[in-house]
Write an enzyme that holds these catalytic residues in place. Structure first.
Site, short mmCIF file in Angstrom:
data_model
loop_
_atom_site.label_atom_id
_atom_site.label_comp_id
_atom_site.label_asym_id
_atom_site.label_seq_id
_atom_site.Cartn_x
_atom_site.Cartn_y
_atom_site.Cartn_z
N THR A 141 14.94 -50.69 -19.61
CA THR A 141 16.25 -50.12 -19.31
C THR A 141 16.76 -49.15 -20.37
O THR A 141 17.87 -48.62 -20.26
CB THR A 141 17.28 -51.25 -19.12
OG1 THR A 141 17.11 -52.22 -20.18
CG2 THR A 141 17.08 -51.95 -17.79
N PRO A 182 17.86 -40.48 -38.64
CA PRO A 182 17.12 -39.35 -38.06
C PRO A 182 17.93 -38.48 -37.12
O PRO A 182 17.89 -37.26 -37.21
CB PRO A 182 15.95 -40.04 -37.34
CG PRO A 182 15.71 -41.28 -38.14
CD PRO A 182 17.08 -41.74 -38.56
N GLU A 186 19.46 -34.66 -38.33
CA GLU A 186 18.85 -33.57 -37.58
C GLU A 186 19.92 -32.69 -36.92
O GLU A 186 19.89 -31.46 -37.04
CB GLU A 186 17.91 -34.15 -36.52
CG GLU A 186 16.90 -33.17 -35.98
CD GLU A 186 15.89 -33.88 -35.09
OE1 GLU A 186 14.94 -34.50 -35.64
OE2 GLU A 186 16.03 -33.84 -33.85
N HIS A 445 -7.96 -23.69 -48.42
CA HIS A 445 -7.02 -23.05 -49.35
C HIS A 445 -6.62 -21.68 -48.81
O HIS A 445 -7.47 -20.92 -48.35
CB HIS A 445 -7.66 -22.89 -50.72
CG HIS A 445 -6.79 -22.16 -51.71
ND1 HIS A 445 -5.72 -22.75 -52.33
CD2 HIS A 445 -6.83 -20.87 -52.14
CE1 HIS A 445 -5.14 -21.86 -53.12
NE2 HIS A 445 -5.80 -20.71 -53.03
#
Length: 467
Positions: A141, A182, A186, A445
């Protein structure tokens, strides 16, 4: 009331529910999917997809303003709030339509609309129109945003949640974000980059899910340059102030203060949607906050042939976990319905990330200051890392920990493109790799992955360079 019977009843047409229904059907079970709300998954409607669209818009504005660092002059950066939000909703709706297109392929008699509730351990009522007899059930749910008590009663014109934020017509002039996790960080950074004056409040002192002290300090410094941070601060009250809101706060030193903003965003978490299911009637054993006791691997609830998956179980509320849990729950429900046994797969390596700039990520076993004697930690920092410096994204760092045999355990990181480094490390931890084995791989690199190799080298040397 219409009477139906099925092998597996799945409650919820979100990420976990859709996966569970599909898995049960693929296992040969007759499955019914029940949805009380809009469906379409939290991620597509109000979660990861619209929030990333907002983040990308903020990043575009930020990069344009910062282009002068490379000798590129952008005379003026103008943010069109209605256009930003209009684009966001158009793309969001496309993602939601894609979800529904998948559902439309299923027979109509396998999809029911309405609130489900358990009548007993083998019967569900759907609204007031259908009674379903099942052999096994899956609760999927989802979750809903939590509203702090001080904000109750202020109304949607002043208080936003992640369920309502993306429906506003224009960007507010000022915004208070409650919660530095988070979701909160954000959206706070994206809004700030789009020209909104953002203040963020959190009773804790950590940001973006980071817990390692060095990385937490880095996060506060990095995000504090764009956002007005109020960490260790409690919002005690809120009241209308003209067409805005005045927040009363208690500061870390115990002093009182107030802040006026146009709107407030509550981002303090999303508890599971379990109210109204009448779980007691199913014979389930309920724990704290009404959450059923369940096995974290098989997802089988104690007390009945019922499984719980996705955000509804609050175990790991992220999409990739919800998808996998849905599949596990659906297969196990089908097996139980056919007099078989549920299986208990090993959990995936924990993986979580935040799509700020720089991004953050947590992988595997969490940071534990008490376990330092049993671990070796490798460090790498991005300020002088070649590729990061070339791109002027040289902020943050990473910490990787392993056991004394150099077997990789977990990590936290904040830096450029750490979502990719986090995936590499998650795969390695899942495979039981050592730092030496992962280090003995090609690192091109100049790439950001070279910083990853630096931390692994520190582990193989017994922790040299840790911090």
């Amino acid at each position: 009331m219409r009477e139906l019977s099925c092998d597996v009843a799945v409650i919820g047409a979100g990420t976990a529910g859709i996966a569970a229904h599909r898995a049960a059907r693929e296992a040969g079970a007759r499955a019914v999917l029940i949805e009380a709300g809009p469906g379409g998954t939290t991620c597509a409607r109000v979660g990861c997809m619209p929030s990333k669209l907002l983040t990308v818009a903020g990043r575009a504005a930020h990069d344009a303003r910062a282009a002068h660092r490379f000798g590129v002059r952008v005379p003026e950066v103008a943010v069109d709030g209605p256009a930003v939000l209009g684009h966001l909703r158009a793309e969001r709706d496309r993602f939601v339509r894609h979800v529904f297109e998948g559902l439309e392929e299923w027979p109509a008699d396998e999809r029911l609309d309405g609130q489900a509730r358990f009548l007993d351990g083998e019967t569900l009522a759907v609204a007031d129109h259908t009674r379903i007899r099942f052999r096994a059930a899956v609760i999927a749910t989802g979750s809903s945003p939590s509203l702090p008590k001080p904000l109750e009663g202020l109304g949607p014109a002043r208080v936003l949640t992640t369920d309502t934020l993306f429906g506003i017509a224009d960007l507010p002039a000022s915004l208070a974000v409650l919660g530095g996790g988070p979701v909160g960080i954000e959206i706070a950074q994206a809004m700030a980059r789009l020209g909104v004056a953002v203040s963020l409040f959190d009773v804790g002192h950590e940001l973006a899910g980071l817990t390692h002290p060095a990385l937490t300090r880095a996060a506060v410094e990095i995000f504090g340059a764009e956002i007005d941070l109020h960490l260790g601060t409690e919002v005690m009250g809120a009241e209308p102030d003209g067409d805005g809101v005045r927040l009363s706060v208690r500061n870390p030193d115990g002093s009182q203060g107030s802040v006026r903003v146009e709107r407030v965003l509550a981002a303090i978490g999303r508890p599971p949607n379990l109210e109204g299911l009448a779980l007691e009637a199913a014979g389930l054993r309920l724990g704290e906050h009404g959450l059923p006791d369940f096995d974290a691997r098989s997802l089988l609830c104690a007390g009945g042939p019922v499984f719980i998956a996705g955000d509804a179980n609050a175990l790991r509320p992220v999409l990739h976990e919800a998808t996998r849990q849905g599949r596990i729950a659906g297969r196990n429900a089908a097996a139980l319905a056919g007099s078989g046994a549920a299986t208990a797969p090993e959990p995936w390596t924990a993986l979580a990330m935040v799509f700020t700039q720089p991004g953050t990520a947590s992988v595997g076993a969490p940071y534990d200051a008490q376990a330092e004697d049993a671990r070796v930690t490798g460090a790498a920092d991005f300020p002088d890392q070649g590729r990061a410096r070339i791109e002027q994204r040289n902020r943050g760092g990473l910490r990787i920990w392993a056991d004394r045999r150099s077997v990789l355990l977990g990590a936290e990181m904040i830096g450029p493109d750490v979502e990719h480094l986090a995936h590499l490390l998650a795969f390695a931890i899942q495979d039981g790799a050592t730092a030496g084995r992962l280090r003995d791989r090609p690192y091109y690199h100049p790439t950001l992955e070279e910083g990853f190799e630096t931390a692994l080298a520190a582990i193989t040397r017994g922790g040299a360079g840790t911090g």
